[in-house]
Structure formats: C-alpha cells, structure tokens
Design an enzyme around this catalytic site. Structure first.
Site, PDB file in Angstrom:
ATOM      1  N   LYS A  13     -23.929 -11.177  12.200  1.00  0.00           N
ATOM      2  CA  LYS A  13     -24.195 -11.867  13.475  1.00  0.00           C
ATOM      3  C   LYS A  13     -24.451 -10.855  14.600  1.00  0.00           C
ATOM      4  O   LYS A  13     -25.407 -10.978  15.349  1.00  0.00           O
ATOM      5  CB  LYS A  13     -23.000 -12.763  13.876  1.00  0.00           C
ATOM      6  CG  LYS A  13     -22.670 -13.835  12.854  1.00  0.00           C
ATOM      7  CD  LYS A  13     -21.516 -14.705  13.298  1.00  0.00           C
ATOM      8  CE  LYS A  13     -20.182 -13.986  13.436  1.00  0.00           C
ATOM      9  NZ  LYS A  13     -19.644 -13.405  12.188  1.00  0.00           N
ATOM     10  N   ARG A  87     -16.246 -21.359  17.537  1.00  0.00           N
ATOM     11  CA  ARG A  87     -15.613 -21.116  16.249  1.00  0.00           C
ATOM     12  C   ARG A  87     -14.708 -22.261  15.827  1.00  0.00           C
ATOM     13  O   ARG A  87     -14.135 -22.217  14.741  1.00  0.00           O
ATOM     14  CB  ARG A  87     -14.758 -19.863  16.365  1.00  0.00           C
ATOM     15  CG  ARG A  87     -15.316 -18.689  15.581  1.00  0.00           C
ATOM     16  CD  ARG A  87     -14.509 -17.505  16.025  1.00  0.00           C
ATOM     17  NE  ARG A  87     -14.440 -16.483  15.060  1.00  0.00           N
ATOM     18  CZ  ARG A  87     -15.085 -15.319  15.186  1.00  0.00           C
ATOM     19  NH1 ARG A  87     -15.892 -15.091  16.189  1.00  0.00           N
ATOM     20  NH2 ARG A  87     -14.913 -14.386  14.287  1.00  0.00           N
ATOM     21  N   ARG A 126     -17.922  -0.491   7.563  1.00  0.00           N
ATOM     22  CA  ARG A 126     -18.321  -0.455   8.981  1.00  0.00           C
ATOM     23  C   ARG A 126     -17.526   0.596   9.760  1.00  0.00           C
ATOM     24  O   ARG A 126     -16.305   0.659   9.678  1.00  0.00           O
ATOM     25  CB  ARG A 126     -18.099  -1.821   9.615  1.00  0.00           C
ATOM     26  CG  ARG A 126     -18.264  -1.777  11.126  1.00  0.00           C
ATOM     27  CD  ARG A 126     -18.438  -3.110  11.752  1.00  0.00           C
ATOM     28  NE  ARG A 126     -17.310  -3.983  11.566  1.00  0.00           N
ATOM     29  CZ  ARG A 126     -17.297  -5.258  11.935  1.00  0.00           C
ATOM     30  NH1 ARG A 126     -18.375  -5.793  12.467  1.00  0.00           N
ATOM     31  NH2 ARG A 126     -16.237  -5.994  11.760  1.00  0.00           N
ATOM     32  N   ARG A 159     -12.668  -0.679  12.785  1.00  0.00           N
ATOM     33  CA  ARG A 159     -11.971  -1.736  13.515  1.00  0.00           C
ATOM     34  C   ARG A 159     -10.672  -2.044  12.801  1.00  0.00           C
ATOM     35  O   ARG A 159     -10.648  -2.142  11.573  1.00  0.00           O
ATOM     36  CB  ARG A 159     -12.854  -2.999  13.557  1.00  0.00           C
ATOM     37  CG  ARG A 159     -13.580  -3.155  14.874  1.00  0.00           C
ATOM     38  CD  ARG A 159     -14.592  -4.251  14.881  1.00  0.00           C
ATOM     39  NE  ARG A 159     -14.116  -5.568  14.504  1.00  0.00           N
ATOM     40  CZ  ARG A 159     -14.882  -6.663  14.535  1.00  0.00           C
ATOM     41  NH1 ARG A 159     -16.129  -6.567  14.940  1.00  0.00           N
ATOM     42  NH2 ARG A 159     -14.406  -7.833  14.171  1.00  0.00           N
ATOM     43  N   ARG A 170      -9.614 -13.407   7.597  1.00  0.00           N
ATOM     44  CA  ARG A 170     -10.682 -13.824   8.522  1.00  0.00           C
ATOM     45  C   ARG A 170     -11.671 -14.750   7.811  1.00  0.00           C
ATOM     46  O   ARG A 170     -12.146 -15.731   8.384  1.00  0.00           O
ATOM     47  CB  ARG A 170     -11.414 -12.595   9.084  1.00  0.00           C
ATOM     48  CG  ARG A 170     -10.586 -11.847  10.133  1.00  0.00           C
ATOM     49  CD  ARG A 170     -11.079 -10.423  10.341  1.00  0.00           C
ATOM     50  NE  ARG A 170     -12.425 -10.335  10.833  1.00  0.00           N
ATOM     51  CZ  ARG A 170     -13.182  -9.233  10.763  1.00  0.00           C
ATOM     52  NH1 ARG A 170     -12.700  -8.131  10.205  1.00  0.00           N
ATOM     53  NH2 ARG A 170     -14.405  -9.242  11.236  1.00  0.00           N
TER      54      ARG A 170
END
Ligand code: AP5
Length: 217
Positions: A13, A87, A126, A159, A170
């Site tokens: 996203k 969300r 990431r 992160r 998540r």
C-alpha cells in the site's frame, strides 16, 4: 477524487501510494506514517498508539478519527489517497459521514492481493532510513551498501512491528477487522482487486487500468 488502498500488511500500500499520489496529484494520507511521526515527536497520540502498534493491534477508532479529520481539514487539495485507513467498519462509516458533510464521496477502493507467506517475506526484508525515510528491502530492493541508506548514508533500521510474531498478528487483525471493510465497499460496487504479486511498476499499471476502466482517470 477519494481513492482508498486496502490490503494486508506488506501488500504494498505504502509503495503504491507514494507513486500514485505523485502521478495522480492526490494527497497521500497514511495513518501508520502519521502515528509513527507523532511517536518520533513524543506527542501523546504517538505514545498512546505505540502500545497497540508494538503488538500489531489496531489503535482505537476515536484516536484515528481525530487524526484523520484534522489532516483532511488541513489540506486544500481536491483529492486524497488513503493508505491504511479506514481499517474498521466504524472508520469507514465515519469517513462517509465526514465526506457527506462536504458533498463528497469515496470514488474507489483498491484491494492489493498477496499470499500470506509473501507478505511475511516482504516485511522481514523491509528496512528504512530514520533520517530521510527512504525504504529498502533486503530481498526485493536492497540498498547498495549493507545497512546504509543510498541517499544519506543513514543507518537503516527495521520497524519494531515487523518481527514475525507481530506480523502474524497484524495479518490476523486484518482478516478479522479490516476484511469487513472490503465487504463494506464491495456492497457499494466500489471495490476492485489487484494482483500485488508482481513488480511495483506492474502493480501501479494494474491500478491505473482499474481507474481508467471505472472512468476515474
Ligand atoms: P501501517 O503503517 O498502515 O502498516 P500496515 O498496513 O501493516 O502496512 P505496511 O506499512 O506494513 O505495509 P504496506 O502494505 O504499506 O507495504 P509496503 O509498501 O510498505 O500501520 C501500522 C500500525 O499502525 C497498525 O498495525 C496499527 O497498529 C496502526 N494503525 C495504522 N492505521 C490505523 C488505523 N486506520 N486504525 C487503527 N490502527 C491503525 O511494502 C512492504 C515491503 O514490501 C517494503 O519493503 C517494500 O519495498 C516491499 N514491496 C512493496 N511492493 C513490492 C512489490 N510489488 N514487489 C516486491 N516488494 C515489494
């Protein structure tokens, strides 16, 4: 135009929102980025949100709605690309009410589809630069020098919510609380699905094709 990007964590996203907001001249609003910025600045919102984010849980609706309302009022832009919001169905209904008061409406919701194991691989790879916010991926888009940002030589970090156990939560939270948002837009004929398991530029083109075929571009 009000364009919404839906999709589980790691589906791309943020990556797509950056490209598309420039290309379509839309304001990119990412609730995740806004919460992380609030935390970096030690604001009460960021400190309160951190406890939820670290566990991979959603931040309460009232905090998010206050944040997004403030940002949408802030800008004079005629169009927004919403990334990571809404969300929950409550957030989606509140967004509709907010837009309705201004004679506006959501134009389209694009859902990025990707298999769970690929989501986990993307998030485990990431890394980002805390100095200039550049993003890299050790598997898919590695930095030139190990652990250093290509742009500013800052030390790259992960992160905290990209640890595998948090990522799995998540994804579960997405299935339980955000998939109903897909149904919410699906029932209104606004939801379009795009295969996110292809290179970023191909995903962008697939989204642009949806916009063209829906008469939004
Ligand atoms: P948020 O920051 O929104 O995280 P997320 O939805 O979990 O999404 P991510 O940023 O992890 O992934 P993405 O889909 O943007 O993928 P990306 O492009 O980065 O939210 C974080 C937390 O904040 C939530 O858990 C919650 O606590 C809270 N929160 C936020 N909004 C909220 C709300 N509205 N209500 C309540 N709580 C809220 O890509 C991931 C990686 O893959 C990158 O390394 C990228 O380089 C790579 N990649 C991207 N596309 C491709 C591709 N096509 N091919 C190969 N690699 C790719």
């Amino acid at each position: 135009m009000f364009l919404i990007l839906l999709g589980p964590p790691g589906s791309g996203k943020g990556t797509q929102a950056k490209t598309l907001s420039t290309r379509l001249k839309l304001v990119h609003l990412s609730t995740g980025d806004l919460l992380r910025a609030a935390l970096k600045e030690n604001r009460p919102l960021g400190i309160e949100a951190k406890a939820y984010m670290d566990k991979g849980e959603l931040v309460p609706d009232e905090l998010i709605l206050g944040l997004i309302g403030e940002k949408m009022l802030d800008s004079s832009s005629s169009g927004y690309l919403l990334d990571g919001f809404p969300r929950t169905v409550i957030q989606a209904e509140s967004l509709d009410a907010m837009l309705d008061r201004n004679q506006r409406k959501v134009d389209l919701a694009i859902k990025l589809n990707l298999l769970e194991e690929t989501l986990i691989k993307r998030l485990s790879g990431r890394v980002y630069c805390p100095k200039c916010n550049a993003n890299f991926n050790v598997f898919f888009d590695p930095p030139k020098g190990a652990g250093k940002c290509d742009n500013c030589q800052g030390t790259l970090e992960r992160r905290p919510d990209d640890q595998e156990n948090v990522v799995r939560n998540r994804i579960k939270v997405y299935r339980n609380q955000t998939e109903p948002v897909e149904d919410y837009y699906g029932k209104q004929g606004l939801l379009h699905e795009v295969n996110a398991d292809q290179p970023p530029d191909k995903v962008t083109e697939a989204i642009v094709r949806v916009l063209i075929s829906s008469g939004k571009k």
